[in-house]
Scaffold this motif. Sequence first.
Motif, short mmCIF file in Angstrom:
data_model
loop_
_atom_site.label_atom_id
_atom_site.label_comp_id
_atom_site.label_asym_id
_atom_site.label_seq_id
_atom_site.Cartn_x
_atom_site.Cartn_y
_atom_site.Cartn_z
N HIS A 317 23.19 -15.17 100.29
CA HIS A 317 24.48 -14.67 100.79
C HIS A 317 24.27 -14.00 102.14
CE1 HIS A 317 26.14 -15.56 96.86
NE2 HIS A 317 25.17 -14.86 96.31
N LYS A 318 23.76 -14.80 103.06
CA LYS A 318 23.38 -14.26 104.37
C LYS A 318 24.57 -13.68 105.14
CE LYS A 318 20.17 -16.70 106.06
NZ LYS A 318 19.43 -17.79 106.73
N ALA A 319 25.71 -14.34 105.09
CA ALA A 319 26.87 -13.85 105.82
C ALA A 319 27.32 -12.49 105.29
CB ALA A 319 28.02 -14.86 105.72
N GLU A 320 27.35 -12.34 103.97
CA GLU A 320 27.74 -11.06 103.38
C GLU A 320 26.70 -9.98 103.64
OE1 GLU A 320 29.87 -14.33 101.34
OE2 GLU A 320 27.75 -13.97 101.81
N ALA A 321 25.43 -10.37 103.64
CA ALA A 321 24.36 -9.42 103.93
C ALA A 321 24.46 -8.93 105.38
CB ALA A 321 23.00 -10.05 103.68
N LEU A 322 24.77 -9.85 106.29
CA LEU A 322 24.94 -9.46 107.69
C LEU A 322 26.12 -8.51 107.85
CD1 LEU A 322 24.27 -12.83 109.56
CD2 LEU A 322 23.10 -10.66 110.00
N GLU A 323 27.18 -8.75 107.10
CA GLU A 323 28.34 -7.87 107.16
C GLU A 323 27.98 -6.46 106.71
OE1 GLU A 323 32.23 -7.10 108.25
OE2 GLU A 323 31.10 -8.97 108.48
N LEU A 324 27.16 -6.36 105.68
CA LEU A 324 26.73 -5.04 105.21
C LEU A 324 25.88 -4.34 106.26
CD1 LEU A 324 26.31 -2.82 103.11
CD2 LEU A 324 24.47 -4.22 102.11
N VAL A 325 24.95 -5.06 106.85
CA VAL A 325 24.07 -4.46 107.86
C VAL A 325 24.87 -4.06 109.10
CG1 VAL A 325 22.14 -4.94 109.41
CG2 VAL A 325 21.97 -5.56 107.02
N LYS A 326 25.88 -4.84 109.45
CA LYS A 326 26.76 -4.44 110.55
C LYS A 326 27.40 -3.09 110.25
CE LYS A 326 28.12 -9.10 112.07
NZ LYS A 326 29.26 -10.06 112.18
N TRP A 327 27.86 -2.93 109.02
CA TRP A 327 28.47 -1.66 108.61
C TRP A 327 27.47 -0.52 108.68
CZ3 TRP A 327 27.92 1.26 103.85
CH2 TRP A 327 28.87 2.30 103.73
N MET A 328 26.20 -0.82 108.42
CA MET A 328 25.18 0.21 108.46
C MET A 328 24.92 0.72 109.88
SD MET A 328 22.42 -1.21 105.67
CE MET A 328 22.59 -0.80 103.92
N SER A 329 25.47 0.03 110.87
CA SER A 329 25.31 0.48 112.26
C SER A 329 26.49 1.33 112.71
CB SER A 329 25.15 -0.71 113.20
OG SER A 329 26.37 -1.43 113.31
N THR A 330 27.45 1.57 111.82
CA THR A 330 28.66 2.30 112.19
C THR A 330 28.55 3.78 111.87
OG1 THR A 330 29.75 2.01 110.04
CG2 THR A 330 30.03 0.24 111.68
N PRO A 331 29.32 4.62 112.58
CA PRO A 331 29.33 6.06 112.26
C PRO A 331 29.77 6.35 110.84
CG PRO A 331 30.25 5.69 114.45
CD PRO A 331 30.06 4.33 113.82
N GLU A 332 30.60 5.49 110.26
CA GLU A 332 31.02 5.73 108.88
C GLU A 332 29.82 5.74 107.94
OE1 GLU A 332 33.90 3.91 105.33
OE2 GLU A 332 33.49 2.72 107.14
N PHE A 333 28.99 4.70 108.04
CA PHE A 333 27.78 4.67 107.21
C PHE A 333 26.85 5.82 107.57
CE2 PHE A 333 23.25 3.69 106.98
CZ PHE A 333 23.10 3.47 105.62
#
Length: 421
Positions: A317-333
């Motif tokens: 599930h590479k696309a979903e995994a990338l989406e999670l890692v993108k979120w990990m670069s945000t101030p929210e995370f």
Amino acid sequence: MRKYCALVAALGAALALPACAPSTNSGGGKIHLTVETWRPEDTAGYQKIFDAYEKKHPKVILDYKPIKSTDYLTVLPNDLKKATGGPDVVQLKPYGPLQSYIKAGNLVPLDGQVNVSGWQDKVLQAAKGKEDGKLYGVPYALQTLGILYNKKIFADQGIQPPTTWADFTAACDKLKKAGITPMATSGLQPWVLAIDHQIFGATREGGNDFEQAVLTGKKDFTDPDYTASLQTVADLKPYFPNQVAAVDYPDAQTLFTSGKAAMYPGGSYEIGPFTKTTPDLQIGFFDAPPAPGAKVNQPLTSGYVDGSFGVNAHSEHKAEALELVKWMSTPEFGQLYANSLKQISAVPGTTPGDPLLTQAYQGYQQHGATYIMVVDFGYGNPLGRDQEGQALQKMLGGTSAADAGKLVQKGISAWFKPSGG
């Protein structure tokens, strides 16, 4: 399901039981993403963080899979190779240890996938390929090094956080006379002694000026200032626990949290776990004063990036995994991470989740120094921190500082070539 799986994984890490293996899909077309880490102790914190993500991504369930830290570097390479059932997102050690996974093609390059335009280069360095310069992970934490102290013990003994080396050793003498171990540390673990050296020896060797001199070949680890900085640590042996060479890392932690030791030279990463396990423990923080003969006449707060999260190139599930890692670069995370786990987030625009961490981070911003044995000399075999720690072990047993410096230089020069050489 996710919380159950995380609990089973945490118990399995502690008891050597098989980890829970979540199904790829559950009812309703939901996708399970496995996040593999070496931090069983962070399970509850990540549950809170992942709850926030799942609320905005209702078709995704995040399964936190912690592996015992001492086993992680053995388990991860095999898990990354699995065609099915492997992790989707993985926690990555920074700098050197990351490189073998890159060379094996086990990680997805994140350049153009993740927005890190506002990040400092020295932060991103921890998650980049040494050879290709590409980004393979999103850094999650900054760590600083300094001296934690028990406020109650200091108050009972009439001791203030020292600002000079004379005050520091006088405080140690007073504590020892009162039957209190001045400092809890481990002589059994080389990496702990390397941290001790960075804390107490950075001012003596010259801080960032020494770093640049070694990187460019103007100096090496036989330099008199460096060997003197090793001696600074060896001279503190009377203030360490009895038979320090046999003291393990967890035992050193317990000495401090139990109140048997007044100080603990270590990292900001200890603050969260210490306050969690011992809520009544009143912890303070100070930088080591400049050592005798110091080349830097002010305290230094050393720091480094602790690690990153990357995407498994073999994820189903590479696309979903990338989406999670993108979120990990945000101030929210980043802010959730800081607040939930009491850490200094690497994400720009976030604030530390604890006043003590704020103090440590401000020190790093105002008079920071690079933890060079991890940041600069963590890319070969032997790792700089291990070689330095082993040299200090020998010094605690009687080896001279000059010979210890030669040992460090011999190990690192086997793979490191200065830029000016």
